[in-house]
Write a protein that holds these residues in place. Structure first.
Motif, PDB file in Angstrom:
ATOM      1  N   GLN A   1      36.868  32.701  55.310  1.00 40.55           N
ATOM      2  CA  GLN A   1      37.118  31.510  54.512  1.00 40.55           C
ATOM      3  C   GLN A   1      38.610  31.398  54.229  1.00 40.55           C
ATOM      4  O   GLN A   1      39.251  32.379  53.836  1.00 40.55           O
ATOM      5  N   VAL A   2      39.185  30.222  54.422  1.00 45.92           N
ATOM      6  CA  VAL A   2      40.613  30.007  54.209  1.00 45.92           C
ATOM      7  C   VAL A   2      40.978  30.321  52.760  1.00 45.92           C
ATOM      8  O   VAL A   2      40.311  29.881  51.823  1.00 45.92           O
ATOM      9  N   GLY A   3      42.041  31.103  52.588  1.00 43.69           N
ATOM     10  CA  GLY A   3      42.518  31.430  51.252  1.00 43.69           C
ATOM     11  C   GLY A   3      41.786  32.575  50.587  1.00 43.69           C
ATOM     12  O   GLY A   3      42.055  32.885  49.422  1.00 43.69           O
ATOM     13  N   TYR A   4      40.872  33.227  51.308  1.00 44.39           N
ATOM     14  CA  TYR A   4      40.090  34.342  50.777  1.00 44.39           C
ATOM     15  C   TYR A   4      40.297  35.583  51.637  1.00 44.39           C
ATOM     16  O   TYR A   4      40.822  35.510  52.750  1.00 44.39           O
ATOM     17  N   VAL A   5      39.858  36.728  51.117  1.00 49.53           N
ATOM     18  CA  VAL A   5      39.774  37.953  51.901  1.00 49.53           C
ATOM     19  C   VAL A   5      38.314  38.158  52.287  1.00 49.53           C
ATOM     20  O   VAL A   5      37.444  38.254  51.409  1.00 49.53           O
ATOM     21  N   PHE A   6      38.033  38.176  53.585  1.00 46.07           N
ATOM     22  CA  PHE A   6      36.702  38.533  54.085  1.00 46.07           C
ATOM     23  C   PHE A   6      36.649  40.053  54.015  1.00 46.07           C
ATOM     24  O   PHE A   6      37.045  40.752  54.929  1.00 46.07           O
ATOM     25  N   SER A   7      36.163  40.563  52.893  1.00 44.73           N
ATOM     26  CA  SER A   7      36.291  41.982  52.571  1.00 44.73           C
ATOM     27  C   SER A   7      35.035  42.763  52.928  1.00 44.73           C
ATOM     28  O   SER A   7      33.920  42.340  52.616  1.00 44.73           O
ATOM     29  N   CYS A   8      35.228  43.914  53.584  1.00 44.49           N
ATOM     30  CA  CYS A   8      34.106  44.818  53.835  1.00 44.49           C
ATOM     31  C   CYS A   8      33.584  45.383  52.517  1.00 44.49           C
ATOM     32  O   CYS A   8      32.431  45.796  52.428  1.00 44.49           O
ATOM     33  N   GLN A   9      34.442  45.413  51.515  1.00 48.01           N
ATOM     34  CA  GLN A   9      34.087  45.943  50.204  1.00 48.01           C
ATOM     35  C   GLN A   9      33.957  44.793  49.218  1.00 48.01           C
ATOM     36  O   GLN A   9      34.869  43.986  49.058  1.00 48.01           O
ATOM     37  N   THR A  10      32.818  44.697  48.547  1.00 44.60           N
ATOM     38  CA  THR A  10      32.613  43.635  47.563  1.00 44.60           C
ATOM     39  C   THR A  10      32.309  44.186  46.178  1.00 44.60           C
ATOM     40  O   THR A  10      32.081  43.420  45.242  1.00 44.60           O
ATOM     41  N   THR A  11      32.277  45.505  46.042  1.00 42.01           N
ATOM     42  CA  THR A  11      32.121  46.144  44.738  1.00 42.01           C
ATOM     43  C   THR A  11      33.383  46.935  44.452  1.00 42.01           C
ATOM     44  O   THR A  11      33.765  47.804  45.228  1.00 42.01           O
ATOM     45  N   PHE A  12      34.053  46.626  43.352  1.00 37.05           N
ATOM     46  CA  PHE A  12      35.324  47.262  43.019  1.00 37.05           C
ATOM     47  C   PHE A  12      35.193  47.946  41.660  1.00 37.05           C
ATOM     48  O   PHE A  12      34.806  47.319  40.676  1.00 37.05           O
ATOM     49  N   ASN A  13      35.524  49.228  41.604  1.00 37.55           N
ATOM     50  CA  ASN A  13      35.415  49.949  40.337  1.00 37.55           C
ATOM     51  C   ASN A  13      36.565  50.928  40.147  1.00 37.55           C
ATOM     52  O   ASN A  13      36.436  51.920  39.451  1.00 37.55           O
ATOM     53  N   GLY A  14      37.696  50.640  40.782  1.00 40.47           N
ATOM     54  CA  GLY A  14      38.859  51.498  40.640  1.00 40.47           C
ATOM     55  C   GLY A  14      39.761  51.042  39.514  1.00 40.47           C
ATOM     56  O   GLY A  14      39.361  50.279  38.627  1.00 40.47           O
ATOM     57  N   GLY A  15      41.009  51.504  39.545  1.00 45.73           N
ATOM     58  CA  GLY A  15      41.953  51.200  38.480  1.00 45.73           C
ATOM     59  C   GLY A  15      42.965  50.161  38.902  1.00 45.73           C
ATOM     60  O   GLY A  15      42.955  49.654  40.019  1.00 45.73           O
ATOM     61  N   GLY A  16      43.860  49.858  37.985  1.00 49.06           N
ATOM     62  CA  GLY A  16      44.901  48.874  38.247  1.00 49.06           C
ATOM     63  C   GLY A  16      45.825  48.780  37.056  1.00 49.06           C
ATOM     64  O   GLY A  16      45.978  49.730  36.292  1.00 49.06           O
ATOM     65  N   ALA A  17      46.429  47.632  36.880  1.00 46.74           N
ATOM     66  CA  ALA A  17      47.329  47.432  35.746  1.00 46.74           C
ATOM     67  C   ALA A  17      46.563  47.582  34.435  1.00 46.74           C
ATOM     68  O   ALA A  17      45.394  47.210  34.333  1.00 46.74           O
ATOM     69  N   THR A  18      47.232  48.138  33.426  1.00 42.78           N
ATOM     70  CA  THR A  18      46.590  48.352  32.128  1.00 42.78           C
ATOM     71  C   THR A  18      46.991  47.300  31.105  1.00 42.78           C
ATOM     72  O   THR A  18      46.507  47.320  29.977  1.00 42.78           O
ATOM     73  N   GLY A  19      47.883  46.401  31.482  1.00 42.59           N
ATOM     74  CA  GLY A  19      48.324  45.356  30.570  1.00 42.59           C
ATOM     75  C   GLY A  19      48.518  44.052  31.311  1.00 42.59           C
ATOM     76  O   GLY A  19      48.282  43.953  32.516  1.00 42.59           O
ATOM     77  N   THR A  20      48.947  43.031  30.591  1.00 42.17           N
ATOM     78  CA  THR A  20      49.195  41.716  31.176  1.00 42.17           C
ATOM     79  C   THR A  20      50.675  41.394  31.061  1.00 42.17           C
ATOM     80  O   THR A  20      51.240  41.386  29.960  1.00 42.17           O
ATOM     81  N   GLY A  21      51.316  41.146  32.199  1.00 38.25           N
ATOM     82  CA  GLY A  21      52.740  40.856  32.198  1.00 38.25           C
ATOM     83  C   GLY A  21      53.043  39.456  31.707  1.00 38.25           C
ATOM     84  O   GLY A  21      52.200  38.551  31.779  1.00 38.25           O
ATOM     85  N   ASN A  22      54.271  39.255  31.226  1.00 34.74           N
ATOM     86  CA  ASN A  22      54.650  37.933  30.718  1.00 34.74           C
ATOM     87  C   ASN A  22      54.887  36.926  31.830  1.00 34.74           C
ATOM     88  O   ASN A  22      55.228  35.776  31.566  1.00 34.74           O
ATOM     89  N   TRP A  23      54.707  37.351  33.089  1.00 32.24           N
ATOM     90  CA  TRP A  23      54.806  36.425  34.221  1.00 32.24           C
ATOM     91  C   TRP A  23      53.475  35.711  34.491  1.00 32.24           C
ATOM     92  O   TRP A  23      53.414  34.818  35.310  1.00 32.24           O
ATOM     93  N   MET A  24      52.410  36.127  33.798  1.00 33.19           N
ATOM     94  CA  MET A  24      51.129  35.433  33.921  1.00 33.19           C
ATOM     95  C   MET A  24      51.172  34.189  33.037  1.00 33.19           C
ATOM     96  O   MET A  24      51.418  34.277  31.828  1.00 33.19           O
ATOM     97  N   ASN A  25      50.950  33.011  33.639  1.00 31.81           N
ATOM     98  CA  ASN A  25      51.119  31.751  32.918  1.00 31.81           C
ATOM     99  C   ASN A  25      49.952  31.406  31.998  1.00 31.81           C
ATOM    100  O   ASN A  25      50.069  30.504  31.169  1.00 31.81           O
ATOM    101  N   GLY A  26      48.826  32.095  32.156  1.00 33.09           N
ATOM    102  CA  GLY A  26      47.688  31.842  31.286  1.00 33.09           C
ATOM    103  C   GLY A  26      46.821  30.675  31.694  1.00 33.09           C
ATOM    104  O   GLY A  26      45.869  30.324  30.989  1.00 33.09           O
ATOM    105  N   ASP A  27      47.120  30.051  32.843  1.00 33.49           N
ATOM    106  CA  ASP A  27      46.338  28.905  33.308  1.00 33.49           C
ATOM    107  C   ASP A  27      45.831  29.111  34.731  1.00 33.49           C
ATOM    108  O   ASP A  27      45.560  28.151  35.446  1.00 33.49           O
ATOM    109  N   GLY A  28      45.708  30.389  35.140  1.00 32.16           N
ATOM    110  CA  GLY A  28      45.263  30.687  36.496  1.00 32.16           C
ATOM    111  C   GLY A  28      46.391  30.744  37.501  1.00 32.16           C
ATOM    112  O   GLY A  28      46.141  30.841  38.703  1.00 32.16           O
ATOM    113  N   THR A  29      47.643  30.699  37.025  1.00 34.90           N
ATOM    114  CA  THR A  29      48.799  30.827  37.910  1.00 34.90           C
ATOM    115  C   THR A  29      49.723  31.920  37.383  1.00 34.90           C
ATOM    116  O   THR A  29      49.597  32.368  36.244  1.00 34.90           O
ATOM    117  N   TRP A  30      50.667  32.334  38.239  1.00 37.20           N
ATOM    118  CA  TRP A  30      51.642  33.343  37.816  1.00 37.20           C
ATOM    119  C   TRP A  30      53.010  33.006  38.370  1.00 37.20           C
ATOM    120  O   TRP A  30      53.151  32.274  39.353  1.00 37.20           O
TER     121      TRP A  30
END
Length: 402
Positions: A89-118
Motif C-alpha cells: 500500500q502506498v505510504g505504508y510499510v508492508f511489514s512481516c511483523q504486525t505485533t510490536f512490543n519493544g522499546g523506543g522513546a520515553t518522552g515526547t519531543g517539542n518537535w511534535m506538533n500535536g496534530d499528527g505532524t512533526w
C-alpha cells in the motif's frame, strides 16, 4: 543541542530502539576510512528488468542539470504511527511483523506538533563526534553483488549510550553501544521484479556507508523518524550494537542537480537513490508505487539504465515499503535484528525470550542453517533467531512478529 537545517538538506532524524542494559560509554577509535569503490566487472543486465540506453538515448534520457527543488514542508511531516499493512500500500510499510512490543522513546519531543505532524527542522540530535575504523567493500562475484564489512560507518557518530547530560536523554535514553559486526551480504547483481511484492522485516538494505538500513518503525511500531532521537548522521545502535539508519543519512553525499545518486541497495538487489528525480524535483509518495519506487533512467554500475529503483523521501515510510524484487539475503553480524526486544519506560526488558511462530519452525523441519524456506507467500532463510534454540524460517530482512 538542536540544529536548524535548510530545506534542501536531509533533515529528519530517526530512532534509537531502547534495549537491554548498556556497557560503559564508548570513546571511539581511529578515524574512518573511505568505502572502497564497487567493482565494474558486472555481468550483462537482465533485459526483463533494465535496459542500457544507447549513446543517442543517453543524451535525451540522462540526468538533467536542473537544480534540486522541493515543495515538501519539513515543518509539517505526517506522523506514520501504525502505518503498517498486510499487503502492499502506498505510504505504508508492508511489514512481516504486525505485533510490536519493544522499546523506543520515553518522552515526547517539542518537535511534535500535536496534530499528527512533526517538525523535522526542530528535531534534537544526540551529542558527540566519535570516529570508527570503518571497513567495507562491494564486489561482483558471478551473479551476486557481495558486501563485506565490520558494520562501522565511514562517518562520525554520536556518543552512545546517550549521556544523562545530553538534552536528547529527556526524550530518548538509548542505552546501547555501537560495536563492530561481521557483515556479509550477497544480493542479486541483476535484480528482477517479482510476480508480486513481499513484506519487509527489520533491516531492509545496506547503504554505501556500510551501515544497514532498517524499516521506518521503532520497536513499538511507531514512526521512528518522528519520535526518536538520532545523531547528526541519522544513526543509532540497537541492542546487539548494530549501528543503523531508518531513513537516508544526513551524511550521505548526493548530486547537486538532476537525478539523485545511488545511496545503497535494498535486500532484493534494487538500488536506493536519494530524494530527487531526473528533473531535479523532490519525489513524494504520490510519485512512487506501493513499494516506494518507480522506473526511470538512473546511473547503474557506470551506465545509464532504465530500471526499477527505490527513492528516499522525507515522507513516511522514508525508503522501502515492500520488496519489489525477490529478497535474497545471506547475512551475519546482527542484520535484521534491530526491532526485537527493548526496554519499557520503567527500564524493564520487554519482548525477550519469545519463540518463533510454529509455522516458521515447521517450515525448516529437516532443513539446515541457511537453507531457503517459505511460509505462505513469504520467502526466507532457515536461521536460529535471537533468544531461541530452534531453527525457524526468517523472512529476508528480519524475524517475523510473534
Amino acid at each position: 543541542m538542536k540544529r536548524i537545517m535548510f530545506l534542501f538538506v536531509i533533515s529528519f532524524l530517526v530512532t534509537a530502539c531502547l534495549f537491554p542494559p548498556p556497557p560503559p560509554p564508548q570513546t571511539g577509535s581511529a578515524p574512518a576510512t573511505e568505502s572502497q569503490p564497487e567493482a565494474n566487472d558486472q555481468s550483462s543486465q537482465n533485459q526483463n528488468q533494465a535496459s542500457t540506453t544507447s549513446e543517442a538515448e543517453s543524451e535525451s534520457h540522462s540526468h538533467s542539470d536542473a537544480p534540486h527543488t522541493s515543495d515538501v514542508d519539513l515543518t509539517r511531516l505526517e506522523v506514520g504511527d501504525g502505518k503498517y499493512s498486510t499487503s502492499p500500500q502506498v505510504g505504508y510499510v508492508f511489514s512481516c511483523q504486525t505485533t510490536f512490543n519493544g522499546g523506543g522513546a520515553t518522552g515526547t519531543g517539542n518537535w511534535m506538533n500535536g496534530d499528527g505532524t512533526w517538525n523535522a527542522l526542530m528535531k534534537a540530535v544526540v551529542d558527540g563526534s566519535v570516529s570508527w575504523p570503518h571497513e567495507f567493500t562491494i564486489s561482483i562475484q558471478g551473479d551476486q553483488r557481495v558486501f563485506t564489512g565490520n558494520g562501522l560507518p565511514n562517518h562520525t557518530t554520536g556518543t552512545y549510550p546517550v549521556s544523562s547530560s545530553d538534552d536528547a536523554y529527556a526524550v530518548d535514553r538509548n542505552p546501547n553501544s555501537i560495536s563492530e559486526q561481521n557483515v556479509t551480504v550477497s544480493l542479486p547483481a541483476n535484480p528482477t521484479i517479482a510476480s508480486q511484492p513481499s513484506c519487509v522485516g527489520g533491516a531492509i538494505g545496506i547503504m554505501l556507508s556500510g551501515v544497514p538500513m532498517f524499516n521506518a518503525f521503532d520497536a513499538q511500531g511507531l514512526d521512528a523518524g518522528a519520535h526518536e532521537v538520532q545523531d547528526n548522521c541519522d544513526g543509532h545502535p540497537q541492542q546487539s550494537g548494530v549501528y543503523h539508519y531508518h531513513s537516508l543519512s544526513d551524511c550521505a553525499t548526493d548530486t547537486t542537480a538532476g537525478h539523485s545518486a545511488l545511496m545503497g541497495y535494498a535486500f532484493d538487489g534494487f538500488g536506493i537513490y536519494g530524494y530527487y528525480d531526473s528533473n531535479g524535483e523532490e519525489v513524494t509518495n504520490e510519485d512512487l508505487d506501493e513499494c516506494h519506487g518507480h522506473t526511470e533512467v538512473v546511473e547503474w554500475d557506470g551506465q545509464l539504465v532504465e530500471m526499477y529503483h527505490y527513492h528516499a523521501t522525507h515522507e513516511f515510510p522514508y525508503t522501502v515499503g515492500c520488496f519489489k524484487g525477490t529478497a535474497s539475503v545471506r547475512t551475519s553480524g546482527g542484520q535484521g535484528q534491530g526491532q526485537q526486544g527493548g526496554q519499557n519506560q520503567q527500564g524493564g526488558q520487554t519482548g525477550q525470550g519469545q519463540q518463533p511462530p510454529q509455522e516458521a519452525i515447521d517450515a525448516c523441519a529437516g532443513l539446515s542453517q541457511g537453507a531457503s524456506c517459505s511460509v505462505g507467500n513469504m520467502s526466507g532463510t532457515c536461521m536460529t533467531p535471537p533468544n531461541s534454540s530452534q531453527l525457524a524460517c526468517v523472512p529476508a530482512g528480519g524475524p517475523p512478529g510473534p
